[in-house]
Design a protein around this motif. Structure first.
Motif, PDB file in Angstrom:
ATOM      1  N   VAL A 181      43.013  26.196  46.578  1.00  0.00           N
ATOM      2  CA  VAL A 181      42.462  26.343  45.231  1.00  0.00           C
ATOM      3  C   VAL A 181      43.508  25.904  44.216  1.00  0.00           C
ATOM      4  O   VAL A 181      44.655  26.347  44.258  1.00  0.00           O
ATOM      5  CB  VAL A 181      42.047  27.806  44.975  1.00  0.00           C
ATOM      6  CG1 VAL A 181      41.581  27.992  43.541  1.00  0.00           C
ATOM      7  CG2 VAL A 181      40.955  28.234  45.948  1.00  0.00           C
ATOM      8  N   ASN A 182      43.116  25.044  43.292  1.00  0.00           N
ATOM      9  CA  ASN A 182      43.998  24.540  42.241  1.00  0.00           C
ATOM     10  C   ASN A 182      43.508  25.098  40.904  1.00  0.00           C
ATOM     11  O   ASN A 182      42.360  24.873  40.505  1.00  0.00           O
ATOM     12  CB  ASN A 182      43.967  23.004  42.223  1.00  0.00           C
ATOM     13  CG  ASN A 182      45.029  22.428  41.315  1.00  0.00           C
ATOM     14  OD1 ASN A 182      45.228  22.905  40.216  1.00  0.00           O
ATOM     15  ND2 ASN A 182      45.687  21.372  41.759  1.00  0.00           N
ATOM     16  N   ILE A 183      44.396  25.855  40.200  1.00  0.00           N
ATOM     17  CA  ILE A 183      44.020  26.501  38.937  1.00  0.00           C
ATOM     18  C   ILE A 183      44.999  26.082  37.856  1.00  0.00           C
ATOM     19  O   ILE A 183      46.221  26.107  38.059  1.00  0.00           O
ATOM     20  CB  ILE A 183      44.040  28.036  39.082  1.00  0.00           C
ATOM     21  CG1 ILE A 183      43.149  28.479  40.239  1.00  0.00           C
ATOM     22  CG2 ILE A 183      43.595  28.707  37.776  1.00  0.00           C
ATOM     23  CD1 ILE A 183      43.317  29.927  40.622  1.00  0.00           C
ATOM     24  N   LYS A 184      44.478  25.708  36.700  1.00  0.00           N
ATOM     25  CA  LYS A 184      45.304  25.314  35.558  1.00  0.00           C
ATOM     26  C   LYS A 184      45.231  26.374  34.462  1.00  0.00           C
ATOM     27  O   LYS A 184      44.173  26.955  34.210  1.00  0.00           O
ATOM     28  CB  LYS A 184      44.852  23.965  35.008  1.00  0.00           C
ATOM     29  CG  LYS A 184      45.087  22.809  35.957  1.00  0.00           C
ATOM     30  CD  LYS A 184      44.664  21.485  35.340  1.00  0.00           C
ATOM     31  CE  LYS A 184      44.941  20.329  36.297  1.00  0.00           C
ATOM     32  NZ  LYS A 184      44.511  19.027  35.724  1.00  0.00           N
ATOM     33  N   ASN A 185      46.368  26.593  33.816  1.00  0.00           N
ATOM     34  CA  ASN A 185      46.432  27.510  32.678  1.00  0.00           C
ATOM     35  C   ASN A 185      46.262  26.693  31.407  1.00  0.00           C
ATOM     36  O   ASN A 185      47.208  26.136  30.869  1.00  0.00           O
ATOM     37  CB  ASN A 185      47.776  28.244  32.669  1.00  0.00           C
ATOM     38  CG  ASN A 185      47.916  29.199  31.503  1.00  0.00           C
ATOM     39  OD1 ASN A 185      46.985  29.395  30.726  1.00  0.00           O
ATOM     40  ND2 ASN A 185      49.091  29.784  31.355  1.00  0.00           N
ATOM     41  N   VAL A 186      45.046  26.628  30.907  1.00  0.00           N
ATOM     42  CA  VAL A 186      44.735  25.812  29.733  1.00  0.00           C
ATOM     43  C   VAL A 186      45.043  26.574  28.444  1.00  0.00           C
ATOM     44  O   VAL A 186      45.557  26.019  27.478  1.00  0.00           O
ATOM     45  CB  VAL A 186      43.254  25.369  29.759  1.00  0.00           C
ATOM     46  CG1 VAL A 186      42.929  24.539  28.519  1.00  0.00           C
ATOM     47  CG2 VAL A 186      42.958  24.582  31.027  1.00  0.00           C
ATOM     48  N   GLY A 187      44.744  27.874  28.421  1.00  0.00           N
ATOM     49  CA  GLY A 187      44.875  28.653  27.190  1.00  0.00           C
ATOM     50  C   GLY A 187      46.273  29.123  26.872  1.00  0.00           C
ATOM     51  O   GLY A 187      46.564  29.496  25.735  1.00  0.00           O
ATOM     52  N   GLY A 188      47.160  29.138  27.861  1.00  0.00           N
ATOM     53  CA  GLY A 188      48.539  29.533  27.628  1.00  0.00           C
ATOM     54  C   GLY A 188      48.856  30.963  28.000  1.00  0.00           C
ATOM     55  O   GLY A 188      50.017  31.319  28.182  1.00  0.00           O
ATOM     56  N   LEU A 189      47.846  31.829  28.110  1.00  0.00           N
ATOM     57  CA  LEU A 189      48.083  33.234  28.413  1.00  0.00           C
ATOM     58  C   LEU A 189      47.913  33.451  29.911  1.00  0.00           C
ATOM     59  O   LEU A 189      46.837  33.220  30.464  1.00  0.00           O
ATOM     60  CB  LEU A 189      47.089  34.102  27.641  1.00  0.00           C
ATOM     61  CG  LEU A 189      47.429  35.580  27.454  1.00  0.00           C
ATOM     62  CD1 LEU A 189      48.758  35.750  26.731  1.00  0.00           C
ATOM     63  CD2 LEU A 189      46.328  36.271  26.670  1.00  0.00           C
ATOM     64  N   VAL A 190      48.980  33.889  30.579  1.00  0.00           N
ATOM     65  CA  VAL A 190      48.893  34.122  32.019  1.00  0.00           C
ATOM     66  C   VAL A 190      48.188  35.441  32.272  1.00  0.00           C
ATOM     67  O   VAL A 190      48.325  36.408  31.515  1.00  0.00           O
ATOM     68  CB  VAL A 190      50.288  34.122  32.673  1.00  0.00           C
ATOM     69  CG1 VAL A 190      50.927  32.760  32.568  1.00  0.00           C
ATOM     70  CG2 VAL A 190      51.195  35.186  32.075  1.00  0.00           C
ATOM     71  N   MET A 191      47.432  35.478  33.351  1.00  0.00           N
ATOM     72  CA  MET A 191      46.685  36.668  33.743  1.00  0.00           C
ATOM     73  C   MET A 191      46.546  36.667  35.259  1.00  0.00           C
ATOM     74  O   MET A 191      46.711  35.626  35.902  1.00  0.00           O
ATOM     75  CB  MET A 191      45.282  36.663  33.109  1.00  0.00           C
ATOM     76  CG  MET A 191      45.235  37.150  31.678  1.00  0.00           C
ATOM     77  SD  MET A 191      45.537  38.925  31.564  1.00  0.00           S
ATOM     78  CE  MET A 191      45.882  39.061  29.810  1.00  0.00           C
ATOM     79  N   PRO A 192      46.228  37.810  35.843  1.00  0.00           N
ATOM     80  CA  PRO A 192      45.847  37.799  37.263  1.00  0.00           C
ATOM     81  C   PRO A 192      44.642  36.892  37.472  1.00  0.00           C
ATOM     82  O   PRO A 192      43.909  36.574  36.526  1.00  0.00           O
ATOM     83  CB  PRO A 192      45.492  39.259  37.544  1.00  0.00           C
ATOM     84  CG  PRO A 192      46.205  40.034  36.493  1.00  0.00           C
ATOM     85  CD  PRO A 192      46.216  39.163  35.275  1.00  0.00           C
ATOM     86  N   VAL A 193      44.444  36.486  38.714  1.00  0.00           N
ATOM     87  CA  VAL A 193      43.335  35.593  39.050  1.00  0.00           C
ATOM     88  C   VAL A 193      42.386  36.328  39.983  1.00  0.00           C
ATOM     89  O   VAL A 193      42.802  36.828  41.036  1.00  0.00           O
ATOM     90  CB  VAL A 193      43.845  34.305  39.723  1.00  0.00           C
ATOM     91  CG1 VAL A 193      42.667  33.431  40.157  1.00  0.00           C
ATOM     92  CG2 VAL A 193      44.755  33.534  38.773  1.00  0.00           C
ATOM     93  N   THR A 194      41.138  36.409  39.579  1.00  0.00           N
ATOM     94  CA  THR A 194      40.090  36.988  40.420  1.00  0.00           C
ATOM     95  C   THR A 194      39.160  35.862  40.847  1.00  0.00           C
ATOM     96  O   THR A 194      38.673  35.103  40.006  1.00  0.00           O
ATOM     97  CB  THR A 194      39.296  38.062  39.662  1.00  0.00           C
ATOM     98  OG1 THR A 194      40.198  39.061  39.190  1.00  0.00           O
ATOM     99  CG2 THR A 194      38.264  38.703  40.557  1.00  0.00           C
ATOM    100  N   ILE A 195      38.945  35.749  42.155  1.00  0.00           N
ATOM    101  CA  ILE A 195      38.140  34.651  42.698  1.00  0.00           C
ATOM    102  C   ILE A 195      36.974  35.227  43.487  1.00  0.00           C
ATOM    103  O   ILE A 195      37.167  36.080  44.358  1.00  0.00           O
ATOM    104  CB  ILE A 195      38.987  33.744  43.617  1.00  0.00           C
ATOM    105  CG1 ILE A 195      40.169  33.165  42.841  1.00  0.00           C
ATOM    106  CG2 ILE A 195      38.140  32.632  44.216  1.00  0.00           C
ATOM    107  CD1 ILE A 195      41.127  32.360  43.701  1.00  0.00           C
ATOM    108  N   GLU A 196      35.789  34.755  43.174  1.00  0.00           N
ATOM    109  CA  GLU A 196      34.602  35.134  43.932  1.00  0.00           C
ATOM    110  C   GLU A 196      34.179  33.960  44.813  1.00  0.00           C
ATOM    111  O   GLU A 196      34.009  32.844  44.334  1.00  0.00           O
ATOM    112  CB  GLU A 196      33.453  35.517  42.998  1.00  0.00           C
ATOM    113  CG  GLU A 196      32.195  35.939  43.754  1.00  0.00           C
ATOM    114  CD  GLU A 196      31.036  36.235  42.823  1.00  0.00           C
ATOM    115  OE1 GLU A 196      30.624  37.409  42.759  1.00  0.00           O
ATOM    116  OE2 GLU A 196      30.555  35.297  42.155  1.00  0.00           O
TER     117      GLU A 196
END
Length: 738
Positions: free
Chosen positions: A651-666
């Motif tokens: 899975v490839n995820i980009k941080n577009v908004g700048g605010l880091v957060m945990p990642v929840t994936i369904e």
């Protein structure tokens, strides 16, 4: 040599820059952004062994003149200097001066002149009808009767002492004063004053910020003598109060504290009803009925009577007075205290206030006490008025009124929410006494968090604040957005509610529900409340306590959510499907429809969906030199067997908004079943802009979705799913499920 010197100078300059401009990565500590710990405030977030705070006890006598709408009084203050400093002067707050004509305007709350404008808004802007606002200070004297000099600067008064007030000593002095009570309809954001009822020619008086009050002197900034500018509220010292309130004889008074002379001001019937209410835990008892209040409206006596109240260890004192009041009360049993919940309202509040107000007080007392500490005071009062929600120790003034006896569901929810919110302020900031004038979010945000929890638990049919509530604000123009860590009077009015109420609330909800966990977070939040009850916490004390009591590094969250205007926008840019097969197997025979792609991952082309099937991983033997100095060898065949035929998804995820957060994936599988995986925010530590993570699944995946339950206020859910053509917007799904 010249070249070496230039290089040395360049290195020296870069080193100095590094020292003066610390790295601002999203996971760097926030130590330099909050006050450093010391003997007064520890690195754990608790008060230190040397922590101190001042104290002020008040003895006040006040008279309400209904004919002229004025109030006059005299007060004796005993001020205790518990600081290590000698004080040459004292600062006293004069909030009534904020509306005094000619005083500094501080920049109007609302100053737009339009070609179409209501008369009331025109009054706010121009003060066409003059109003004699502000204090008249008659005298200030020390305990020996000697006059003390004083200087008034707008809403602050400096009292010059004849001799310094030494550390560890106290001073008793007195002040005489009077002022004209504010007509609340004439001033924007009027938190107190009177409301006139033309239909019966009567008035409800809300008397607050009414007596000259000691400003806070503390270890972090000395005197908190910032001017009152209407938005930023109050910083106050704790103390004991003895107050005598003289009002028209037919008035009923609701007040901070415990009534001391019920036999002088209440009838035998009223006293009997009040005693019955002390034993009524399931429903309110009417102390003054609607019929009695209506009859009382017609009397208009010129006689007076005096109500006496005492309050222990409170930071303020307020009261309400009117002949219009209906009054009900009931007992609320808490584990360590029994509280009298009481409501006062005019007939215009019937029947909804009689049905809902005291019940809402009870719910707030129970939920807040469970979340923090038991409500410690003997009474908790809700007074009905118009266009307001304002809190004081043991008493609050709350808007919300039926029209012709009826209220819509939304209006009733707003009224109940206001009562819960203002009652909740008894904890924040009336007991956990943060500086509202400087950091309004510390009381409004923390209080709204528990207010919303109360609504969710006790009124589940009402809508409440959730992460999706903050998305429109977080998506706003970054050129005008300001961070939560903005001082109270410097916030744009249009952002006030979002930045100081809802955004801190959502942040605490994220910590509780999705980052720390409910059990651990609730214990930490309770720890903060108990550490700082009857004390003056700062933002750093809250941040440090939450980390200390959870063993969780939360600096990344505090930095991003409280100190920046970044937003959450995580993009699920690609998902690649792999499988591992037997090494000797003929792959073309095993999977005829798979077109082999390059083994070089850097040259893989992003797929749009899973229709081409998995990419095939050919696992090779590990060379001996790859083991370095280790002499033992991994059972590589066992690794192959464990993964044989399984589905690997990168899975490839980009941080577009700048605010880091945990990642929840369904994960939604081809058989229709679903599964949730959670990754901590730490996955962004090595790369704050883009991460890859590999998952092993027994089943084949149909779709992948980020933040399926909308836990993190993601501002753009259109980029949260893969494949995009087959996935519904997360936000749309979330809305449809509500």
């Amino acid at each position: 040599m010249k070249t070496i010197l230039i290089c040395y100078c360049a290195l020296f300059f870069l080193n100095m820059q590094a020292q003066t401009q610390p790295w601002q990565g999203k996971f760097e500590p926030i130590d330099h952004m909050i006050a450093p710990p010391n003997s007064y405030r520890t690195a754990s977030g608790a008060p230190g062994k040397a922590y101190w705070q001042q104290r002020a006890d008040y003895n006040i006598k006040v008279t309400l003149d209904e004919t002229n709408n004025t109030i006059s009084g005299n007060e004796t203050i005993t001020y205790y200097n518990n600081s290590p400093d000698d004080l040459n002067y004292l600062w006293i707050q004069l909030e009534q001066n904020v509306n005094k004509k000619g005083n500094q305007d501080f920049g109007g709350i609302s100053n737009d002149l339009k070609d179409g404008i209501t008369a009331r808004n025109m009054q706010f802007l121009t003060r066409a009808i003059d109003f004699p606002a502000g204090y008249s200070i008659k005298y200030i004297k020390d305990n020996s009767g000697n006059s003390l000099k004083f200087l008034i600067n707008n809403t602050m008064m400096k009292v010059l002492l004849n001799t310094p007030l030494k550390s560890g000593s106290s001073l008793t002095f007195s002040i005489g004063w009077s002022y004209t009570i504010t007509d609340r309809s004439m001033f924007k954001l009027s938190r107190e004053g009177y409301e006139y009822f033309p239909s019966d020619d009567n008035t409800v008086y809300l008397i607050a910020h009414w007596f000259p009050r000691m400003a806070v002197y503390n270890d972090t900034e000395g005197w908190q003598n910032q001017q009152f500018q209407r938005l930023g509220e109050f910083a106050l010292e704790f103390g004991d109060y003895e107050v005598e309130i003289t009002v028209p004889e037919d008035h009923i008074v609701a007040s901070t504290g415990t009534l001391q002379n019920a036999e002088d001001v209440l009838s035998k019937t009223q006293r009997d009803r009040l005693e019955k209410a002390r034993q009524s835990f399931d429903q309110p008892i009417l102390i003054v009925t609607e019929e009695e209040a209506k009859a009382n409206e017609k009397t208009k006596t010129k006689k007076q009577k005096t109500w006496r109240f005492k309050a222990k260890n409170v930071r303020d004192f307020a009261f309400a007075s009117s002949r219009k009041f209906i009054w009900d009360a009931q007992a609320v049993k808490l584990p360590t205290n029994t509280v009298m919940a009481m409501s006062f309202y005019p007939k215009e509040g019937m029947p909804v206030w009689q049905e809902e107000s005291t019940k809402a007080i009870k719910h707030a007392l129970e939920v807040y006490s469970e979340a923090t500490f038991d409500y410690p005071y003997p009474v908790c009062i809700s007074v009905n008025t118009s266009n307001i929600g304002m809190e004081f120790p043991m008493i609050s003034f709350n808007g919300g009124r039926p029209k012709n006896g009826q209220m819509t569901k939304n209006a009733k929810a707003g009224m109940i929410g206001t009562i819960i919110h203002e009652v909740g302020h008894n904890w924040f900031p009336m007991i956990v006494s943060s500086d509202e004038r400087k950091w309004m979010w510390m009381d409004e945000g923390l209080n709204t968090f528990l207010h919303q929890r109360t609504v969710a638990e006790r009124y589940p049919d009402f809508s409440s604040t959730t992460p999706k509530s903050i998305v429109p604000f977080m998506s706003g123009d970054k050129n005008i957005l300001r961070p939560i860590m903005t001082t109270s009077d410097n916030e744009l009015l249009s952002q006030f509610g979002s930045n100081f109420y809802r955004k801190p609330t959502v942040g605490l909800q994220m910590l509780r529900n999705s980052i720390v966990g409910k059990e651990l977070f609730d214990a930490a939040f309770k720890e903060y409340a108990n550490r700082w009850k009857y004390k003056h916490p700062n933002p750093g004390d809250l941040f440090r306590t939450l980390e200390d009591a959870t063993a969780t590094d939360l600096d990344w969250f505090f930095r991003g959510w409280f100190f920046t205007t970044d937003h959450v926008d995580m993009e699920l840019s690609n998902v690649t499907w792999f499988k591992v097969y037997e090494a000797e197997q003929n792959i073309e025979n095993r999977k005829q429809n798979i077109q082999l792609k390059s083994e070089n991952q850097d040259t893989r082309v992003a797929t749009q969906d899973f229709s081409d099937g998995p990419e095939v991983i050919k696992m090779s033997a590990t060379p001996d030199d790859a083991y370095g100095g280790f002499l033992s060898r991994l059972d590589e065949e066992a690794v192959r067997q464990q993964l044989l035929g399984k589905n690997l998804y990168e899975v490839n995820i980009k941080n577009v908004g700048g605010l880091v957060m945990p990642v929840t994936i369904e994960w939604t599988y081809t058989d229709g079943s679903t599964e949730i995986d959670r990754l901590p925010a730490d996955i962004w530590r090595r790369n704050e802009y883009e991460v890859k993570h590999t998952f092993v699944k027994d089943k084949e995946v149909k779709t992948v979705t980020l933040d399926p339950n909308f836990e993190f206020a993601d501002t753009n859910t259109d980029n949260n799913s893969f494949p995009k053509s087959e996935s519904q917007s997360v936000f749309d799904r979330f809305k449809n499920n509500q």
